[in-house]
Design a protein around this motif. Structure first.
Motif, mmCIF file in Angstrom:
data_model
loop_
_atom_site.group_PDB
_atom_site.id
_atom_site.type_symbol
_atom_site.label_atom_id
_atom_site.label_comp_id
_atom_site.label_asym_id
_atom_site.label_seq_id
_atom_site.Cartn_x
_atom_site.Cartn_y
_atom_site.Cartn_z
ATOM 1 N N LEU A 112 -58.126 -18.521 39.506
ATOM 2 C CA LEU A 112 -58.933 -18.144 40.661
ATOM 3 C C LEU A 112 -59.132 -16.633 40.674
ATOM 4 O O LEU A 112 -58.213 -15.880 40.348
ATOM 5 N N PRO A 113 -60.316 -16.162 41.032
ATOM 6 C CA PRO A 113 -60.582 -14.719 41.006
ATOM 7 C C PRO A 113 -59.671 -13.956 41.967
ATOM 8 O O PRO A 113 -59.576 -14.291 43.150
ATOM 9 N N MET A 114 -59.030 -12.921 41.447
ATOM 10 C CA MET A 114 -58.144 -12.085 42.252
ATOM 11 C C MET A 114 -57.805 -10.843 41.458
ATOM 12 O O MET A 114 -57.618 -10.919 40.233
ATOM 13 N N SER A 115 -57.739 -9.709 42.105
ATOM 14 C CA SER A 115 -57.296 -8.500 41.417
ATOM 15 C C SER A 115 -56.561 -7.596 42.383
ATOM 16 O O SER A 115 -56.724 -7.691 43.606
ATOM 17 N N THR A 147 -54.087 -12.554 57.156
ATOM 18 C CA THR A 147 -53.927 -14.006 57.134
ATOM 19 C C THR A 147 -52.498 -14.337 56.723
ATOM 20 O O THR A 147 -51.799 -13.516 56.121
ATOM 21 N N THR A 148 -52.086 -15.534 57.035
ATOM 22 C CA THR A 148 -50.730 -15.948 56.642
ATOM 23 C C THR A 148 -50.598 -15.996 55.125
ATOM 24 O O THR A 148 -49.536 -15.671 54.577
ATOM 25 N N ALA A 149 -51.661 -16.419 54.429
ATOM 26 C CA ALA A 149 -51.598 -16.503 52.965
ATOM 27 C C ALA A 149 -51.429 -15.119 52.343
ATOM 28 O O ALA A 149 -50.637 -14.930 51.409
ATOM 29 N N LYS A 150 -52.163 -14.135 52.856
ATOM 30 C CA LYS A 150 -52.026 -12.774 52.335
ATOM 31 C C LYS A 150 -50.643 -12.205 52.654
ATOM 32 O O LYS A 150 -50.016 -11.565 51.793
ATOM 33 N N ARG A 151 -50.175 -12.422 53.870
ATOM 34 C CA ARG A 151 -48.852 -11.906 54.245
ATOM 35 C C ARG A 151 -47.765 -12.472 53.340
ATOM 36 O O ARG A 151 -46.903 -11.728 52.844
ATOM 37 N N THR A 152 -47.812 -13.765 53.102
ATOM 38 C CA THR A 152 -46.794 -14.378 52.252
ATOM 39 C C THR A 152 -46.857 -13.827 50.839
ATOM 40 O O THR A 152 -45.817 -13.541 50.219
ATOM 41 N N PHE A 153 -48.074 -13.669 50.306
ATOM 42 C CA PHE A 153 -48.192 -13.098 48.960
ATOM 43 C C PHE A 153 -47.595 -11.699 48.908
ATOM 44 O O PHE A 153 -46.826 -11.371 48.000
ATOM 45 N N LEU A 154 -47.950 -10.832 49.871
ATOM 46 C CA LEU A 154 -47.449 -9.464 49.863
ATOM 47 C C LEU A 154 -45.923 -9.434 49.942
ATOM 48 O O LEU A 154 -45.265 -8.656 49.224
ATOM 49 N N GLU A 155 -45.357 -10.280 50.769
ATOM 50 C CA GLU A 155 -43.898 -10.315 50.893
ATOM 51 C C GLU A 155 -43.243 -10.768 49.594
ATOM 52 O O GLU A 155 -42.270 -10.149 49.127
ATOM 53 N N VAL A 156 -43.769 -11.812 48.985
ATOM 54 C CA VAL A 156 -43.169 -12.340 47.755
ATOM 55 C C VAL A 156 -43.398 -11.379 46.589
ATOM 56 O O VAL A 156 -42.499 -11.156 45.764
ATOM 57 N N PHE A 157 -44.585 -10.785 46.502
ATOM 58 C CA PHE A 157 -44.872 -9.822 45.437
ATOM 59 C C PHE A 157 -43.925 -8.620 45.543
ATOM 60 O O PHE A 157 -43.398 -8.130 44.536
ATOM 61 N N HIS A 158 -43.689 -8.164 46.762
ATOM 62 C CA HIS A 158 -42.763 -7.052 46.963
ATOM 63 C C HIS A 158 -41.336 -7.450 46.574
ATOM 64 O O HIS A 158 -40.632 -6.715 45.864
ATOM 65 N N ARG A 184 -62.820 -9.765 48.629
ATOM 66 C CA ARG A 184 -61.534 -9.139 48.348
ATOM 67 C C ARG A 184 -60.380 -9.889 49.013
ATOM 68 O O ARG A 184 -59.220 -9.535 48.806
ATOM 69 N N GLY A 185 -60.680 -10.903 49.789
ATOM 70 C CA GLY A 185 -59.637 -11.686 50.446
ATOM 71 C C GLY A 185 -59.681 -13.140 50.022
ATOM 72 O O GLY A 185 -59.948 -14.025 50.837
ATOM 73 N N ASN A 186 -59.426 -13.421 48.750
ATOM 74 C CA ASN A 186 -59.500 -14.787 48.227
ATOM 75 C C ASN A 186 -58.193 -15.505 48.540
ATOM 76 O O ASN A 186 -57.253 -15.516 47.740
ATOM 77 N N ASN A 187 -58.131 -16.105 49.715
ATOM 78 C CA ASN A 187 -56.876 -16.689 50.184
ATOM 79 C C ASN A 187 -56.343 -17.830 49.319
ATOM 80 O O ASN A 187 -55.126 -17.923 49.119
ATOM 81 N N PRO A 188 -57.179 -18.723 48.779
ATOM 82 C CA PRO A 188 -56.625 -19.716 47.850
ATOM 83 C C PRO A 188 -55.932 -19.070 46.649
ATOM 84 O O PRO A 188 -54.917 -19.584 46.165
ATOM 85 N N ALA A 189 -56.436 -17.923 46.196
ATOM 86 C CA ALA A 189 -55.778 -17.203 45.100
ATOM 87 C C ALA A 189 -54.439 -16.629 45.546
ATOM 88 O O ALA A 189 -53.479 -16.592 44.770
ATOM 89 N N PHE A 190 -54.367 -16.161 46.808
ATOM 90 C CA PHE A 190 -53.070 -15.694 47.322
ATOM 91 C C PHE A 190 -52.047 -16.822 47.280
ATOM 92 O O PHE A 190 -50.872 -16.605 46.956
#
Length: 446
Positions: free
Chosen positions: A300-303, A107-118, A324-330
């Motif tokens: 929001l639940p996320m780990s 998802t776009t939300a997951k992709r953005t999180f992964l990029e920013v976290f990295h 495991r894909g809580n997009n609002p948390a991303f």
């Protein structure tokens, strides 16, 4: 960057008293919880009121009574309640019908999180970790870490430490020390072996002497462990702080003895001790790291389960979970990283507020030295303990009556635990520490 979101309304000594089951429509405000909710409920017993709103470092109950929060969702609200930056990002995402539930789909939300976290967390620290999204709670991340360690090493045994807490599911309980929590499993908790945490033996025995001896003795009965799991600060265990040199020695021991090192950073990560990861001060790079609680920033639940690339032995779907894909948390996690981890301002703020707490606790302990008062902590997690173990619970009860939320920790609930939001202001912190000092004075035995 703004460290502190808009503050909520101030509490005052003249505020209405705690809402201890007040009447509302002819019925006790707490009666429905007592009638319908399981006896397992916990925090609501220590704080007998019905909360309605929250902002920053404050909660307000349905009667308008405001409480200063030195609990922060057990460490899930490092950036305070309803942080306006995170809330705006979440509302914008929901209003455009962004994906809410996505399992492990791209998802776009997951992709953005992964990029920013990295870009903001992993790369600046030269951490090579792969990112795994297990189920959304801390114990899910721990279970994934234990399963992966056993899969990679082909061994069952895990070493944990005295007074550790890693979660309430069976695998996590097996590496948890608290007897009360372990007893709830109802079955034997196996394949875990506890070792003494830093200073557990009051410095009378050299670090890891017992552990090393068991490992080298084929008659010790200790199966070669797959991994060691440790908290750098044991929050639930009583705010027990591991020294950097102890952590470095543990990392060296794991390397020499072919054991993976797992750092459980679920409560102490995301800036709680100052740096984003609590192990940074020790200069170690764990093989596996578990992160949860404040990673979403908004409660929001996320780990996350982070691990070195060479450990990525999973087959597709071998470990999964519906949520495991809580997009609002991303979305809120990405907003939190951008707002608070693009520079070192929050880390400096946390360490400065930590010094403020330490000075206040030093004064309290000096005034109560005859009662065996002592304190310990790092960053913005601190513990206060007295010779009389029951004192901590009395202090927390009195603090609630005075408008301050505190919890106890330790195997006998003997430690008053301070866990304010990292965004707490100097004034809010001073207010809470003065309330704590008053609660200490008013609970002293004659």
């Amino acid at each position: 960057m703004t460290i502190t979101p808009p503050a909520g309304p101030s509490a005052s000594p003249t505020s209405a008293g705690p809402g201890r089951g007040r009447s509302r429509g002819g019925a006790s405000a707490l009666s429905v919880f007592e009638a319908l909710e399981s006896e397992v409920r916990s925090y609501c017993r220590g704080w007998p009121t019905v909360f309605d709103r929250a902002q920053g470092a404050r909660l307000t109950d349905e009667d308008g009574r405001t409480y200063l929060d030195f609990f922060a969702g057990a460490g899930s609200l490092n950036y305070g309640h309803n942080n306006p930056v995170l809330k705006r990002a979440l509302l914008d995402y929901l209003e455009r019908d962004g994906i809410t539930h996505g399992l492990d789909m791209a998802t776009t939300a997951k992709r953005t999180f992964l990029e920013v976290f990295h870009d903001l967390v992993l790369r600046p620290r030269e951490l090579p970790y792969k990112v795994m999204f297990p189920g959304p709670t801390g114990t899910n991340a721990v279970e994934a870490a234990l399963k992966l360690a056993r899969k990679v090493k082909g061994r069952e045994s895990i070493v944990s430490f005295t007074n550790a807490f890693h979660g309430m599911s069976l695998g996590s309980l097996a590496v948890t020390g608290n007897a009360f929590k372990r007893a709830g499993a109802g079955i034997p908790l196996v394949h875990g072996t506890p070792m003494p945490f830093d200073n557990y033996l009051d410095g009378q025995v050299p670090d890891f002497l017992w552990f090393e001896r068991l490992l080298e003795d084929s008659g010790s009965g200790l199966n070669q462990p797959a991994a060691v799991i440790v908290e750098t600060v044991q929050g639930e265990g009583g705010v027990n702080v591991a020294r950097p040199e102890w952590l470095r020695a543990l990392a060296d021991l794991c390397r020499r003895r072919d054991m993976l090192l797992i750092v459980d950073d679920i409560q102490m990560g995301c800036g709680r001790t100052g740096a984003f990861f609590s192990f940074e001060e020790a200069g170690i790079v764990p093989d596996i790291v578990t992160v949860s609680k404040s990673i979403s920033g908004y409660g929001l639940p996320m780990s996350l389960c982070l691990f070195k690339p060479e450990l990525d032995a999973w087959g597709p779907g071998e470990h999964n979970g519906t949520f495991r894909g809580n997009n609002p948390a991303f979305v809120t996690a990405t907003a939190a990283l951008g707002a608070y981890w693009a520079d070192s301002a929050l880390e400096r703020h946390t360490l400065a507020r930590g010094e403020q707490v330490e000075q206040a606790l030093l004064t309290i302990c000096d005034e109560n030295s005859a009662d065996g008062a002592h304190y310990r902590g790092r960053g913005l997690v601190w513990g206060l303990e007295f010779a009389e173990k029951e004192r901590a619970a009395r202090i927390c009860r009195r603090a609630f009556e005075l408008g301050l939320l505190l919890e106890t920790s330790g195997p006998q609930s003997e430690v008053v635990k301070l866990l304010p939001p990292l965004t707490v202001t100097s004034g809010e912190l001073d207010e809470g520490l003065r309330t704590l000092a008053r609660a200490v004075r008013e609970t002293a035995t004659a």
